[in-house]
Design an enzyme around this catalytic site. Structure first.
Site, mmCIF file in Angstrom:
data_model
loop_
_atom_site.group_PDB
_atom_site.id
_atom_site.type_symbol
_atom_site.label_atom_id
_atom_site.label_comp_id
_atom_site.label_asym_id
_atom_site.label_seq_id
_atom_site.Cartn_x
_atom_site.Cartn_y
_atom_site.Cartn_z
ATOM 1 N N HIS A 125 13.579 55.179 69.803
ATOM 2 C CA HIS A 125 13.227 53.854 70.327
ATOM 3 C C HIS A 125 13.074 53.936 71.837
ATOM 4 O O HIS A 125 13.819 54.625 72.534
ATOM 5 C CB HIS A 125 14.230 52.788 69.886
ATOM 6 C CG HIS A 125 15.545 52.762 70.611
ATOM 7 N ND1 HIS A 125 15.738 52.060 71.777
ATOM 8 C CD2 HIS A 125 16.742 53.303 70.302
ATOM 9 C CE1 HIS A 125 17.002 52.171 72.170
ATOM 10 N NE2 HIS A 125 17.633 52.927 71.292
ATOM 11 N N ASP A 137 20.184 55.550 76.733
ATOM 12 C CA ASP A 137 19.895 54.732 75.549
ATOM 13 C C ASP A 137 18.648 53.879 75.793
ATOM 14 O O ASP A 137 18.743 52.774 76.273
ATOM 15 C CB ASP A 137 21.087 53.836 75.238
ATOM 16 C CG ASP A 137 20.906 53.034 73.963
ATOM 17 O OD1 ASP A 137 20.013 53.379 73.164
ATOM 18 O OD2 ASP A 137 21.655 52.071 73.772
ATOM 19 N N GLU A 171 14.163 47.906 69.186
ATOM 20 C CA GLU A 171 15.286 48.452 68.425
ATOM 21 C C GLU A 171 16.569 47.720 68.777
ATOM 22 O O GLU A 171 17.409 47.450 67.909
ATOM 23 C CB GLU A 171 15.421 49.952 68.710
ATOM 24 C CG GLU A 171 16.451 50.680 67.837
ATOM 25 C CD GLU A 171 17.847 50.725 68.446
ATOM 26 O OE1 GLU A 171 18.764 51.266 67.790
ATOM 27 O OE2 GLU A 171 18.030 50.211 69.571
ATOM 28 N N ASP A 200 18.356 59.223 69.059
ATOM 29 C CA ASP A 200 18.825 58.029 69.773
ATOM 30 C C ASP A 200 20.087 58.391 70.544
ATOM 31 O O ASP A 200 21.136 58.597 69.945
ATOM 32 C CB ASP A 200 19.100 56.897 68.773
ATOM 33 C CG ASP A 200 19.368 55.566 69.457
ATOM 34 O OD1 ASP A 200 19.492 55.545 70.697
ATOM 35 O OD2 ASP A 200 19.451 54.554 68.746
ATOM 36 N N HIS A 287 24.814 50.468 77.246
ATOM 37 C CA HIS A 287 24.333 49.083 77.333
ATOM 38 C C HIS A 287 24.747 48.407 78.645
ATOM 39 O O HIS A 287 24.985 47.205 78.676
ATOM 40 C CB HIS A 287 24.819 48.267 76.131
ATOM 41 C CG HIS A 287 24.013 48.525 74.891
ATOM 42 N ND1 HIS A 287 24.136 47.769 73.748
ATOM 43 C CD2 HIS A 287 23.083 49.471 74.602
ATOM 44 C CE1 HIS A 287 23.312 48.224 72.816
ATOM 45 N NE2 HIS A 287 22.665 49.271 73.325
#
Length: 438
Positions: A125, A137, A171, A200, A287
């Site tokens: 992704h 990520d 994603e 990923d 994140h």
């Protein structure tokens, strides 16, 4: 990775394992035998992969600090990848969809040639969360897949299977892009997939080396790569069902992939095995806004990108062979320091007719601080001992190795044991796992 949905290997002989595809599927993925050897996989240049990451970082910086779905940074990322692939001779398709009121994009790239009825696909992704540039990520997976695809072009690879690559949008909102792609494939097209490989987060700064345990042939191919460079692996559990492979798996397509860890903490045993810091997340910037160019392990990124190339070269060029049955014990068994007694790890074999083959395969994964102290044997059900490792390797750590044993005089069914003994003081370890394949 979504929160919202729960070199060097030319000498490594890939194992054919049980659990291959149903008879209605395309030709089963299998690693080549000596008679059908794949072209030697390349060593993917780390500098090239990092150059793509630098581009993703610049794109994010120029577009509000992220590359999220519906934002200008995502579209600029797609345009960058597409331009590279177009120039390298791929046939690219930009697929659009709508999610959360915004237009999303998937990029599909097909390499000319190969069997159109047997498709091997690799993907990652491309979107980040809104809070940062998403360099690990999942810039890491996207860059690794991109550079592997470009290596296919540089090599002029002519695989047996048709190679396809994909970069997924949205994603982070729940696998939206990959679900859209798979759900819009006619059933006849789905049935052509020999496998999908997912990447990923493959450069986590405090990395683990995790392999998906979905399709056994894909899993074993990745394990063979890491075995060949002496790096032990573990089964991936943190992201199970939370990345784009789930979209393919849910419609019956065989899947596999690699992962270096997200918010879970590295254990002491894992730090002993892989280095890094115990008690710390595999990726402390998961994140977060700090998921930047400084949030990457070059070693992990290099190893995982090379593993991706190894799998694509091996599975893409391999001629299907009948699988042998495999049996595995993944329970840890501590090996006491000398003069402690030898320890054993048993495997009960059943359902194999007749004797073991002359090419019985034994995969050994032992974590130890001094493998030159170890004596490791395979013990057959009748007590016959086959020595695998006898105090070689000097001061190097860990024993991650595949062996071929002529066990043709042994009945296959019964209890086989891996026996390990530490023969000199001051070093410790444990049997991490082992597998026997008939």
């Amino acid at each position: 990775m979504s929160l919202s949905v729960s070199r060097r290997l030319a000498t490594v002989t890939a194992l054919a394992v049980a659990g291959l595809f149903a008879s209605t599927a395309p030709a089963a993925l299998a690693a080549p035998t000596a008679a059908t050897a794949a072209p030697t996989p390349p060593d993917i240049p780390l500098a090239n992969v990092k150059a793509h990451l630098s581009q993703f970082s610049t794109i994010a910086a120029n577009n509000g600090g992220n590359r999220a779905h519906g934002r200008a940074g995502y579209k600029a990322s797609i345009d960058y990848v597409k331009a590279k692939l177009d120039a390298a001779g791929f046939t690219t398709t930009l697929q659009t969809f709508t999610s959360s009121g915004a237009t999303g994009y998937n990029l599909i790239a097909d390499w000319p040639g190969g069997d159109p009825n047997s498709v091997l696909m690799a993907g990652a992704h491309l979107d980040s969360v809104t809070s940062g540039a998403g360099i690990n990520d999942n810039g890491s997976g996207s860059a690794g897949v991109l550079e592997t695809a470009l290596a296919v072009s540089r090599a002029g690879l002519q695989p047996t299977k048709h190679l396809r690559f994909g970069w997924w949008g949205a994603e982070e909102l729940g696998l939206v892009g990959s679900k859209y792609y798979v759900n819009n494939l006619p059933s006849a097209e789905r049935s052509k997939f020999a496998g999908y490989l997912n990447f990923d987060m493959i450069g986590s700064p405090n990395p683990g080396y995790f392999v998906y345990d979905d399709d056994p042939t894909i899993e074993q191919t990745f394990k063979n790569y890491f075995s060949g460079i002496g790096v032990p692996t573990e089964i991936e559990t943190e992201g199970d069902g939370r990345s784009d492979h789930a979209s393919f798996k849910n419609v019956g397509i065989p899947v596999g992939g690699l992962f270096t860890g997200a918010s879970n903490s590295k254990t002491s045993a894992q730090a002993q095995k892989w280095g890094g810091t115990a008690g710390q997340s595999f990726d402390r910037c998961y994140h977060s806004s700090c998921d930047s160019l400084s949030n990457i392990s070059d070693t992990a990124l290099d190893r995982n990108t090379d593993a991706a190339a190894y799998a694509i070269w091996t599975l893409g060029a391999g001629t299907p062979v009948p699988p042998g049955k495999s049996f595995e014990n993944t329970a840890d068994v501590n090996i006491p320091d000398s003069p402690g007694a030898a320890v054993t790890s048993p495997i009960t074999v059943s359902g194999v007719a007749g004797n073991a083959p002359a090419t019985t395969k034994v995969d050994v994964n032992i974590v130890h601080t001094y493998r030159g102290d170890l004596v490791v044997d395979l013990v057959a059900p009748d007590g016959t001992v086959y020595n695998l490792h006898n105090r070689t390797g000097g001061s190097a750590d860990n024993l991650v190795q595949s062996y071929t044993v002529n066990a043709s005089s042994e009945v296959a069914n019964g209890v086989w044991q891996l026996r390990a003994k530490d023969s000199a003081a001051q070093d410790v370890g444990y049997i991490n796992s082992w597998k026997i394949t008939f």
